[in-house]
Design an enzyme around this catalytic site. Structure first.
Site, PDB file in Angstrom:
ATOM      1  N   SER A  21       0.835  -1.195   0.000  1.00  0.00           N
ATOM      2  CA  SER A  21       0.000   0.000   0.000  1.00  0.00           C
ATOM      3  C   SER A  21       0.878   1.256   0.000  1.00  0.00           C
ATOM      4  O   SER A  21       1.624   1.486  -0.940  1.00  0.00           O
ATOM      5  CB  SER A  21      -0.951  -0.041   1.193  1.00  0.00           C
ATOM      6  OG  SER A  21      -1.904   0.991   1.146  1.00  0.00           O
ATOM      7  N   GLU A  47      -5.133  -4.930  -5.087  1.00  0.00           N
ATOM      8  CA  GLU A  47      -4.983  -5.517  -3.760  1.00  0.00           C
ATOM      9  C   GLU A  47      -4.654  -7.014  -3.860  1.00  0.00           C
ATOM     10  O   GLU A  47      -5.038  -7.692  -4.808  1.00  0.00           O
ATOM     11  CB  GLU A  47      -6.264  -5.327  -2.954  1.00  0.00           C
ATOM     12  CG  GLU A  47      -6.520  -3.869  -2.591  1.00  0.00           C
ATOM     13  CD  GLU A  47      -7.789  -3.671  -1.774  1.00  0.00           C
ATOM     14  OE1 GLU A  47      -8.519  -4.671  -1.537  1.00  0.00           O
ATOM     15  OE2 GLU A  47      -8.059  -2.523  -1.372  1.00  0.00           O
ATOM     16  N   HIS A  67      -3.950  -0.276  -4.379  1.00  0.00           N
ATOM     17  CA  HIS A  67      -5.403  -0.472  -4.269  1.00  0.00           C
ATOM     18  C   HIS A  67      -6.045  -0.067  -5.603  1.00  0.00           C
ATOM     19  O   HIS A  67      -7.106   0.560  -5.637  1.00  0.00           O
ATOM     20  CB  HIS A  67      -5.983   0.376  -3.135  1.00  0.00           C
ATOM     21  CG  HIS A  67      -5.406   0.091  -1.783  1.00  0.00           C
ATOM     22  ND1 HIS A  67      -5.773  -1.008  -1.025  1.00  0.00           N
ATOM     23  CD2 HIS A  67      -4.476   0.774  -1.055  1.00  0.00           C
ATOM     24  CE1 HIS A  67      -5.097  -0.988   0.124  1.00  0.00           C
ATOM     25  NE2 HIS A  67      -4.296   0.078   0.119  1.00  0.00           N
TER      26      HIS A  67
END
Length: 294
Positions: free
Chosen positions: A146, A215, A188
């Site tokens: 992330s 993801e 994401h």
């Protein structure tokens, strides 16, 4: 021998510390921590398995030491017991000489998710930032999930808006930690509808290769600048070398004209050459090419 064969090629170089740069794992966030743990298991293996010495840097996270402890339990379950946590919250802490000593022994470094701007503003240009680059150069595997993934590149998405249409002012670019050069990484990607802002970034900075990672998906960048996709989603690559755009005339938040960008959507098992910006023939072909170069 295939690209996924344990202990081959660059995996051996990284774990043995033979002088080659380590692999870099760019994870799109929300990696599986419960079931197969495919991505985390690959990181553990590249770091040396039971002999690995891992450092988790959780500066980006708002969860405090809980983020570090989550990964400590995960890596312990994967057979790795030697793990250190670093969580500098101020630049003075990231500049402490003690962090260099801890990093000097690492065979793997993992950057957690959270806020990438916080991570780069605390770590960039400090002893810890230098130690991260040095660890990569001597063969340690680096991974970021992330926010940690975005921060690994030379250029980074600081913040932005979702959407499928590229628009002026929808995204802000800033400096990353510089481990991967010539890239800008968004995470994401599919889940948060970030296609438009990656197109906008490439239109505004066509020399950069845009990379969007879904993801529970990972782009493994090997030292020879080949990229391998692992996980449940896809890695989207946007090449703007031949792009035509009116981005330089952009005003307000109006849509941008972007034409001629080359888009690659790569699910697990596919390989991409970052230097030539081309899809490699197949996973088997990639394996043969890598085997021939070793």
């Amino acid at each position: 021998m295939t690209p996924d064969t344990p202990g081959t090629g660059h995996e051996l170089w990284a774990s043995a510390g033979l002088g080659a740069a380590g692999a870099v794992m760019v994870i799109g966030g929300a990696e599986d921590k419960v079931r197969d743990k495919t991505i985390l298991a690959r990181f553990a293996r590249l770091a040396g398995g039971a002999d690995a010495r891992i450092v988790v840097i959780s500066t980006a996270s708002s969860l405090g030491d809980a983020a570090t402890e989550t990964y400590r339990e995960l890596f312990d379950g994967l057979g790795i017991t030697a793990m250190e946590g670093l969580r500098p919250e101020e630049r003075e802490e990231a500049d402490d000489p003690a962090v260099s000593k801890i990093m000097a022994e690492a065979t793997g470094v993992f950057l957690t998710g959270g806020n990438q701007s916080r991570l780069t503003q605390v770590v960039g240009g400090t002893r810890l930032g230098d130690a991260l680059a040095n660890a990569h150069d001597r063969g340690a595997v680096l991974a970021g999930t992330s926010a940690g993934a975005s921060a690994l590149a030379s250029h980074m998405v600081a913040f932005g808006q979702p959407g499928t249409t590229p628009k002026n002012r929808m995204v802000q670019l800033s400096a990353g930690l510089g481990i991967l050069t010539g890239l800008v990484i968004d995470q994401h990607f599919e889940q948060r509808g970030r296609h438009g802002r990656l197109l906008a970034l490439v239109a505004q900075s066509p020399s950069l290769l845009g990379m969007g990672v879904d993801e529970d998906t990972c782009a493994i960048v090997h030292p020879d600048q080949t990229l391998q996709v692992l996980g449940k989603g896809a890695v989207t690559i946007v090449d703007g070398r031949h792009v035509k755009t009116d981005a330089y005339r952009g005003k307000g938040y109006k849509p941008l004209m972007v034409s001629g960008a080359i888009l690659h959507s790569l699910p697990s098992g596919y390989w991409f050459d970052l230097r030539s910006r081309t899809l490699m023939a197949s996973a088997d072909a990639a394996g043969r090419e890598r085997e021939a170069s070793e």
